[in-house]
Scaffold this active site. Structure first.
Site, PDB file in Angstrom:
ATOM      1  CB  SER A  11      24.336  10.219  41.384  1.00  0.00           C
ATOM      2  OG  SER A  11      25.470  10.210  42.236  1.00  0.00           O
ATOM      3  N   GLY A  12      25.973  12.739  39.253  1.00  0.00           N
ATOM      4  CA  GLY A  12      26.280  14.168  39.226  1.00  0.00           C
ATOM      5  C   GLY A  12      25.188  14.919  38.474  1.00  0.00           C
ATOM      6  CG  LEU A  13      24.216  19.247  36.157  1.00  0.00           C
ATOM      7  CD1 LEU A  13      22.945  19.524  36.942  1.00  0.00           C
ATOM      8  CD2 LEU A  13      24.948  20.555  35.860  1.00  0.00           C
ATOM      9  CB  ALA A  40      33.246  15.908  39.703  1.00  0.00           C
ATOM     10  CB  SER A  41      28.088  17.986  39.481  1.00  0.00           C
ATOM     11  OG  SER A  41      28.174  17.261  38.282  1.00  0.00           O
ATOM     12  CB  ALA A  44      31.329  22.851  39.671  1.00  0.00           C
ATOM     13  CD  GLU A 111      34.525  31.011  35.719  1.00  0.00           C
ATOM     14  OE1 GLU A 111      34.057  30.849  36.851  1.00  0.00           O
ATOM     15  OE2 GLU A 111      34.609  30.088  34.889  1.00  0.00           O
ATOM     16  CG  HIS A 233      41.650  24.779  38.278  1.00  0.00           C
ATOM     17  ND1 HIS A 233      42.214  25.867  38.908  1.00  0.00           N
ATOM     18  CD2 HIS A 233      40.396  25.145  37.933  1.00  0.00           C
ATOM     19  CE1 HIS A 233      41.318  26.848  38.932  1.00  0.00           C
ATOM     20  NE2 HIS A 233      40.215  26.433  38.347  1.00  0.00           N
ATOM     21  NE  ARG A 279      39.620  26.569  34.294  1.00  0.00           N
ATOM     22  CZ  ARG A 279      38.551  25.935  34.722  1.00  0.00           C
ATOM     23  NH1 ARG A 279      38.388  24.661  34.425  1.00  0.00           N
ATOM     24  NH2 ARG A 279      37.645  26.548  35.440  1.00  0.00           N
ATOM     25  CG  HIS A 340      39.872  21.239  37.166  1.00  0.00           C
ATOM     26  ND1 HIS A 340      39.273  21.206  38.407  1.00  0.00           N
ATOM     27  CD2 HIS A 340      39.108  22.054  36.392  1.00  0.00           C
ATOM     28  CE1 HIS A 340      38.186  21.964  38.387  1.00  0.00           C
ATOM     29  NE2 HIS A 340      38.050  22.481  37.182  1.00  0.00           N
ATOM     30  NE  ARG A 375      36.202  21.988  31.965  1.00  0.00           N
ATOM     31  CZ  ARG A 375      35.916  22.809  32.968  1.00  0.00           C
ATOM     32  NH1 ARG A 375      34.892  23.638  32.882  1.00  0.00           N
ATOM     33  NH2 ARG A 375      36.656  22.819  34.061  1.00  0.00           N
TER      34      ARG A 375
END
Length: 525
Positions: A11-13, A40-41, A44, A111, A233, A279, A340, A375
């Site tokens: 049920s995240g994004l 987790a979304s 963020a 970023e 991360h 990263r 991460h 990523r």
């Protein structure tokens, strides 16, 4: 047995956006391990990368993604995601997400790894704002049945039914509140369960990130690819009272500097891009300096930007650190790397389809080819949006398959567990040796040690699973160990260092980029 047109696990994004798009056309079950807000979304911070500025370009975003991904990315998938960026952001704006504005319109931050400002955000809590907006809509939508405190145990496939058909018909799901297992039938199932950060001792992920979807899909016969690429991360807050609190990439993007305890900067010795390197490079540099000097942490310093700037750009990070006695406007932030993001996952095509008919995947559980070996910051929420919509479009365009009668979950030969301590002990052991042996820097010897330990744990857990009633903790542990096994096996296949996978035994990068792919051998009928 409960029947729906589409079952969404997670049920995240990715899960919530798919549910909202589907609900106009069909009946949807949305399974959430805890509450809808717990994903987790929602954690963020940074934002969502998309080409929204006339001075930026699709080609530049693609190029930045390929460079960060060490050229292992699938170029058509990368182009597909980047080209759909603006459309995805516009959809979120339509839903009411309150993105931060400035004089020019929406404020865009930059970023690490990005050549332009292209990260749209809601202050420093983007995921939370997006999740809150969508959750309110999901709860108010009649065609979505929300099943909170439910955890999927396994997918129901033709293989399980004995028909031999390579198709998914739904899943067995445990209601964690009462221990009851329900059978949910659906001609289409979408896995949106997120990643597997909890396989490591230190992680920025919520407790729900236990690799469930990846493990279930692998057991169902799906290919799983590139699991060795676990993104660490670089900057997780180092504090005994702070559990998994992330210090956003955007802090470095806005001028934050990494320093040793004596105040000396060190990133320029590792990469000419210094703090704005991707990263994987920053995490390895911090890991190197900590091990070389015997440090518990390094420090991220943004204090030179002044209190007004910091309160304006990073209100949540500033407030949380103050609660813990750290005033980031006047002193540096102690940080360490932490697991991460899972860059690999279930292999899918540009429509979110897996190797099993009727089974789709979107978000961190997938391996679409977008991320390659590492990523690029803020590409993850974008991937959730683009591929959940692609899966929805394919589901709505496909013919509905009639469901067979699905058997109930069989508990006739099991008893209640007599020793729950076995689960907590195995969980702790797994996370510690994965951190020590399969972390930021790897060796063949360490990987072999991890594989041996995983084999022992798997046998113990399989025996436990066969003899005792399933529990929430047992399901998660079973999936974590299966996911750890996939990570180690992929890592052992890769005889080079690329992106997030750095091996002391194979420090060079090979000339040709190849995916590592694993597939369970299906029994012959």
């Amino acid at each position: 047995m409960q029947n729906f047109d589409v079952l969404i696990i997670g049920s995240g994004l990715a899960g919530q956006s798919a549910a909202l798009r589907l609900a106009k056309h069909c009946r949807v079950a949305l399974v959430s391990k805890r509450s809808l807000e717990d994903s987790a979304s929602g954690w963020a911070q940074g934002g969502i990368a998309a080409v929204l500025d006339s001075r930026d370009s699709i080609e530049a975003h693609i190029q930045d993604t390929l460079i960060a991904g060490a050229w292992l990315n699938d170029e058509p998938a990368t182009r597909f995601v980047v080209e759909n960026g603006r459309h995805s952001i516009e959809w979120l704006i339509e839903q009411g997400v309150p993105f931060t504005k400035d004089d020019a319109g929406y404020h865009l931050t930059r970023e690490g790894g990005h050549s332009a400002r292209r990260v749209i955000h809601v202050a420093d809590a983007t995921g939370l704002a997006v999740q809150d907006t969508l959750t309110k809509k999901v709860r108010a939508t009649p065609n979505i049945t929300v099943l909170e405190s439910h955890i999927a145990i396994d997918l129901i496939t033709g293989e399980k039914l004995g028909t031999g058909e390579n198709r998914c018909f739904g899943a067995y799901v445990l209601d964690s509140r009462n221990g009851e297992v329900i059978t949910i039938g659906a001609p289409n199932t979408l896995i949106a369960t997120g990643g597997a950060g909890k396989v490591y001792l230190y992680t920025t992920n919520p407790d729900t990130s236990t690799g469930d979807g990846i493990a279930m899909a692998y057991r169902a016969g799906c290919r799983v690819s590139n699991m060795e690429f676990i993104q660490f991360h670089p900057t997780c807050l180092y504090h005994p009272q702070a559990k998994s609190f992330l210090i956003s990439e955007a802090v470095r993007g806005e001028g934050g500097l990494l320093r040793l305890p004596d105040g000396t900067r060190f990133m320029l010795e590792h990469d000419e891009r210094a703090e704005l390197a991707p990263r994987d490079i920053v995490a390895r540099a911090i890991d190197f300096e900590m091990k070389k000097r015997g440090l518990d942490c390094v420090f991220l310093d943004i204090s030179h930007k002044g209190e007004d700037f910091i309160r304006n750009h990073f209100p949540n990070i500033h407030a949380r650190c103050l609660e813990l006695g750290i005033d980031i406007a006047s002193e540096p932030i102690p940080v360490v790397p932490a697991a991460h993001y899972t860059c690999g996952g279930i292999v899918s095509d540009l429509k979110g389809r897996t190797d099993v008919a009727g089974l789709y995947v979107a978000g961190e559980a997938s391996c679409t080819g977008l991320h390659g070996a590492n990523r690029l910051a803020s590409n993850s929420l974008l991937e959730c949006l683009v591929f959940s919509e692609a899966a929805v479009n394919d589901i709505l365009a496909s013919k509905t398959k009639a469901l067979p009668t699905l058997p109930h979950w069989d508990e006739s030969r099991v008893t209640d567990a007599d020793e729950e301590v076995v689960i907590s002990h195995n969980w702790d052991e797994l996370r510690r040796f994965m951190w020590d042996y399969v972390g930021i820097v790897r060796t063949t010897k360490r990987l072999k040690r991890a594989k041996h330990r995983i084999g022992l744990l798997m046998r113990e857990i399989d025996e436990f699973y066969a003899n005792f009633r399933v529990s929430h903790d047992l399901i998660e542990l079973r999936n974590l160990v299966a996911t750890a096994d996939l990570i180690v096996r992929c890592a052992m296949q890769r005889k080079e260092s690329r992106g997030l996978h750095f091996s002391r035994d194979y420090p060079e990068m090979l000339g040709k980029a190849k995916n590592t792919v694993l597939r369970r051998r299906l029994p012959k009928h």
